[in-house]
Design a protein around this motif. Structure first.
Motif, PDB file in Angstrom:
ATOM      1  N   PHE A   1       0.852  -1.189   0.000  1.00 32.14           N
ATOM      2  CA  PHE A   1       0.000   0.000   0.000  1.00 32.14           C
ATOM      3  C   PHE A   1       0.887   1.237   0.000  1.00 32.14           C
ATOM      4  O   PHE A   1       1.954   1.240   0.631  1.00 32.14           O
ATOM      5  CB  PHE A   1      -0.880   0.045   1.255  1.00 32.14           C
ATOM      6  N   ASN A   2       0.422   2.289  -0.669  1.00 30.03           N
ATOM      7  CA  ASN A   2       1.076   3.590  -0.567  1.00 30.03           C
ATOM      8  C   ASN A   2       0.605   4.305   0.694  1.00 30.03           C
ATOM      9  O   ASN A   2      -0.351   3.880   1.358  1.00 30.03           O
ATOM     10  CB  ASN A   2       0.762   4.438  -1.808  1.00 30.03           C
ATOM     11  N   ALA A   3       1.236   5.429   0.997  1.00 34.45           N
ATOM     12  CA  ALA A   3       0.906   6.151   2.219  1.00 34.45           C
ATOM     13  C   ALA A   3      -0.504   6.722   2.197  1.00 34.45           C
ATOM     14  O   ALA A   3      -1.089   6.969   3.258  1.00 34.45           O
ATOM     15  CB  ALA A   3       1.917   7.270   2.449  1.00 34.45           C
ATOM     16  N   ASP A   4      -1.085   6.922   1.006  1.00 31.03           N
ATOM     17  CA  ASP A   4      -2.451   7.432   0.938  1.00 31.03           C
ATOM     18  C   ASP A   4      -3.491   6.315   0.971  1.00 31.03           C
ATOM     19  O   ASP A   4      -4.682   6.571   0.793  1.00 31.03           O
ATOM     20  CB  ASP A   4      -2.640   8.302  -0.312  1.00 31.03           C
ATOM     21  N   GLY A   5      -3.051   5.076   1.195  1.00 32.70           N
ATOM     22  CA  GLY A   5      -3.949   3.941   1.276  1.00 32.70           C
ATOM     23  C   GLY A   5      -4.207   3.238  -0.037  1.00 32.70           C
ATOM     24  O   GLY A   5      -4.849   2.181  -0.060  1.00 32.70           O
ATOM     25  N   SER A   6      -3.714   3.798  -1.149  1.00 35.23           N
ATOM     26  CA  SER A   6      -3.921   3.162  -2.449  1.00 35.23           C
ATOM     27  C   SER A   6      -3.004   1.952  -2.595  1.00 35.23           C
ATOM     28  O   SER A   6      -1.910   1.915  -2.030  1.00 35.23           O
ATOM     29  CB  SER A   6      -3.654   4.166  -3.576  1.00 35.23           C
ATOM     30  N   PRO A   7      -3.428   0.930  -3.352  1.00 31.68           N
ATOM     31  CA  PRO A   7      -2.576  -0.243  -3.540  1.00 31.68           C
ATOM     32  C   PRO A   7      -1.417   0.042  -4.473  1.00 31.68           C
ATOM     33  O   PRO A   7      -1.492   0.906  -5.351  1.00 31.68           O
ATOM     34  CB  PRO A   7      -3.535  -1.271  -4.158  1.00 31.68           C
ATOM     35  N   SER A   8      -0.330  -0.681  -4.282  1.00 30.23           N
ATOM     36  CA  SER A   8       0.827  -0.606  -5.168  1.00 30.23           C
ATOM     37  C   SER A   8       1.209  -2.022  -5.566  1.00 30.23           C
ATOM     38  O   SER A   8       1.344  -2.891  -4.708  1.00 30.23           O
ATOM     39  CB  SER A   8       2.004   0.079  -4.466  1.00 30.23           C
ATOM     40  N   SER A   9       1.346  -2.253  -6.852  1.00 32.56           N
ATOM     41  CA  SER A   9       1.636  -3.603  -7.332  1.00 32.56           C
ATOM     42  C   SER A   9       3.088  -4.003  -7.155  1.00 32.56           C
ATOM     43  O   SER A   9       3.417  -5.188  -7.172  1.00 32.56           O
ATOM     44  CB  SER A   9       1.258  -3.726  -8.813  1.00 32.56           C
TER      45      SER A   9
ATOM     46  N   GLU B   1       8.746  18.980  -5.954  1.00 33.42           N
ATOM     47  CA  GLU B   1       7.460  19.084  -5.264  1.00 33.42           C
ATOM     48  C   GLU B   1       6.396  19.736  -6.136  1.00 33.42           C
ATOM     49  O   GLU B   1       5.198  19.565  -5.887  1.00 33.42           O
ATOM     50  CB  GLU B   1       7.615  19.883  -3.964  1.00 33.42           C
ATOM     51  N   VAL B   2       6.805  20.479  -7.162  1.00 33.31           N
ATOM     52  CA  VAL B   2       5.862  21.125  -8.073  1.00 33.31           C
ATOM     53  C   VAL B   2       5.553  20.225  -9.265  1.00 33.31           C
ATOM     54  O   VAL B   2       4.388  19.980  -9.609  1.00 33.31           O
ATOM     55  CB  VAL B   2       6.413  22.475  -8.567  1.00 33.31           C
ATOM     56  N   LEU B   3       6.597  19.712  -9.917  1.00 39.03           N
ATOM     57  CA  LEU B   3       6.422  18.930 -11.133  1.00 39.03           C
ATOM     58  C   LEU B   3       5.935  17.512 -10.849  1.00 39.03           C
ATOM     59  O   LEU B   3       5.175  16.939 -11.645  1.00 39.03           O
ATOM     60  CB  LEU B   3       7.739  18.884 -11.909  1.00 39.03           C
ATOM     61  N   GLY B   4       6.373  16.934  -9.725  1.00 41.13           N
ATOM     62  CA  GLY B   4       5.992  15.564  -9.415  1.00 41.13           C
ATOM     63  C   GLY B   4       4.493  15.339  -9.426  1.00 41.13           C
ATOM     64  O   GLY B   4       3.987  14.479 -10.178  1.00 41.13           O
ATOM     65  N   PRO B   5       3.720  16.083  -8.620  1.00 45.58           N
ATOM     66  CA  PRO B   5       2.279  15.853  -8.605  1.00 45.58           C
ATOM     67  C   PRO B   5       1.588  16.193  -9.923  1.00 45.58           C
ATOM     68  O   PRO B   5       0.565  15.592 -10.266  1.00 45.58           O
ATOM     69  CB  PRO B   5       1.788  16.760  -7.469  1.00 45.58           C
ATOM     70  N   GLN B   6       2.143  17.138 -10.681  1.00 43.93           N
ATOM     71  CA  GLN B   6       1.546  17.474 -11.974  1.00 43.93           C
ATOM     72  C   GLN B   6       1.577  16.276 -12.916  1.00 43.93           C
ATOM     73  O   GLN B   6       0.574  15.937 -13.557  1.00 43.93           O
ATOM     74  CB  GLN B   6       2.281  18.657 -12.607  1.00 43.93           C
TER      75      GLN B   6
ATOM     76  N   GLN C   1      -3.760   5.175 -14.265  1.00 41.18           N
ATOM     77  CA  GLN C   1      -3.550   4.689 -12.898  1.00 41.18           C
ATOM     78  C   GLN C   1      -2.592   5.608 -12.118  1.00 41.18           C
ATOM     79  O   GLN C   1      -2.061   5.211 -11.090  1.00 41.18           O
ATOM     80  CB  GLN C   1      -2.989   3.261 -12.928  1.00 41.18           C
ATOM     81  N   ARG C   2      -2.409   6.832 -12.603  1.00 40.88           N
ATOM     82  CA  ARG C   2      -1.383   7.738 -12.077  1.00 40.88           C
ATOM     83  C   ARG C   2       0.003   7.131 -12.346  1.00 40.88           C
ATOM     84  O   ARG C   2       0.115   6.026 -12.882  1.00 40.88           O
ATOM     85  CB  ARG C   2      -1.568   8.025 -10.587  1.00 40.88           C
ATOM     86  N   THR C   3       1.057   7.830 -11.972  1.00 42.43           N
ATOM     87  CA  THR C   3       2.392   7.321 -12.278  1.00 42.43           C
ATOM     88  C   THR C   3       3.423   7.807 -11.277  1.00 42.43           C
ATOM     89  O   THR C   3       3.266   8.860 -10.650  1.00 42.43           O
ATOM     90  CB  THR C   3       2.831   7.738 -13.702  1.00 42.43           C
TER      91      THR C   3
ATOM     92  N   GLY D   1       1.075   8.491  -4.803  1.00 38.49           N
ATOM     93  CA  GLY D   1       0.458   8.115  -3.544  1.00 38.49           C
ATOM     94  C   GLY D   1       1.316   8.352  -2.325  1.00 38.49           C
ATOM     95  O   GLY D   1       0.887   8.081  -1.203  1.00 38.49           O
ATOM     96  N   THR D   2       2.534   8.869  -2.521  1.00 37.09           N
ATOM     97  CA  THR D   2       3.450   9.090  -1.394  1.00 37.09           C
ATOM     98  C   THR D   2       4.102  10.462  -1.446  1.00 37.09           C
ATOM     99  O   THR D   2       4.080  11.221  -0.490  1.00 37.09           O
ATOM    100  CB  THR D   2       4.530   7.996  -1.355  1.00 37.09           C
TER     101      THR D   2
END
Length: 282
Positions: free
Chosen positions: A73-81, A176-181, A190-192, A213-214
């Motif tokens: 699981f990631n820190a936000d509770g989402s699963p990670s394969s 911190e700016v480009l990562g979430p974008q 599925q996000r990346t 997710g982290t």
């Protein structure tokens, strides 16, 4: 009369805290059973102020076709394969527990080989990289070696999706700016994970990481593998490189049988979640 020591385990839920190059994990061993690990528990545990804090949560389960099975699981509770450094940490724990020099772990990627690399290092085969757009996956067909995105990134799958940018100076990147974008770019349903890479030579790269997710992490095994594969595909390096992350170094070797990752691990402490903490979960 001397007081007898109480050897009973404390009530609650036991866990281990581990890290690989500062990429930190909470590990819960459920091979003997116990309550299920839920997304709500993962989110509460991942809170560095009100819980324990981690980049990923790893859960060890019994497996019939392997030495153990792992879910993440990631820190936000989402699963990670996939989680390469956590896989190495758990592999080291199990090898020390059993005395084995090699073992097999089941993850969503399938069966992964792990072995003692000597000198306290642990090596894991993270499997073959996924290079086709629909395997990564991307939202539509496109050239995964040159995404039509500003910055000309590479898309790679390592059981989880990756977007790798090559830059002249990773220290100058506003992570911190480009990562979430880019984590939420529409090309990635599925996000990346997002990596920024500076090529140091034919056998070395410098890497900074934003994990989906982290957030910003000191290291990531799957991101290091994806970055090394992307660099080799672009012809910028060979298939065997030293990856310099904020937390240390990993050796990545893209072989015919998969991407092997070697590095250090640390088992920091063991702890117990109190009944009150568990009862307060939503």
């Amino acid at each position: 009369m001397r007081r007898m020591m109480d050897t009973r385990p404390p009530p609650g839920l036991s866990f281990m805290k581990m890290h690989g190059l500062g990429n930190d994990f909470v590990v819960i061993d459920r091979r003997a059973g116990g309550p299920p690990v839920t997304a709500a528990l993962a989110r509460a545990l991942g809170d560095r102020h009100r819980g324990v804090g981690f980049d990923q949560l790893a859960v060890i389960e019994a497996a019939k076709d392997a030495d153990a099975a792992l879910t993440f699981f990631n820190a936000d509770g989402s699963p990670s394969s996939a989680c390469g450094n956590a896989t190495r940490c758990v592999a080291r724990f199990l090898m020390e527990e059993t005395g084995q020099q090699a073992l097999v772990l089941r993850t969503e990627r399938g069966l992964l080989q792990a072995e003692d690399a000597g000198g306290g290092l642990t090596r894991v085969n993270m499997g073959a990289p996924l290079l086709a757009w629909d395997e990564i996956p991307l939202a539509e067909a496109m050239d995964t070696l040159h995404l039509p995105v500003e910055g000309d990134p590479v898309a790679t799958g390592m059981g989880n999706p990756h977007c790798t940018f090559f830059v002249p100076d990773v220290e100058a990147v506003a992570l911190e700016v480009l990562g979430p974008q880019f984590e939420h770019h529409p090309f990635y349903p599925q996000r990346t994970n997002v990596e920024f890479v500076q090529v140091l030579g034919s056998d070395a790269i410098r890497l900074r990481i934003w994990e989906r997710g982290t957030g910003v992490t000191l290291a990531s095994g799957s991101c290091s593998c994806a970055a090394a594969v992307a660099a080799a595909r672009r012809g910028l390096t060979g298939r065997r490189v030293t990856v310099h992350v904020d937390g240390g170094q990993l050796q990545i070797d893209w072989r015919d049988d998969g991407v092997w990752m070697t590095g250090a691990t640390a088992h920091v402490f063991d702890g117990h979640l109190t009944p009150a903490f568990l009862e307060a979960l939503p």
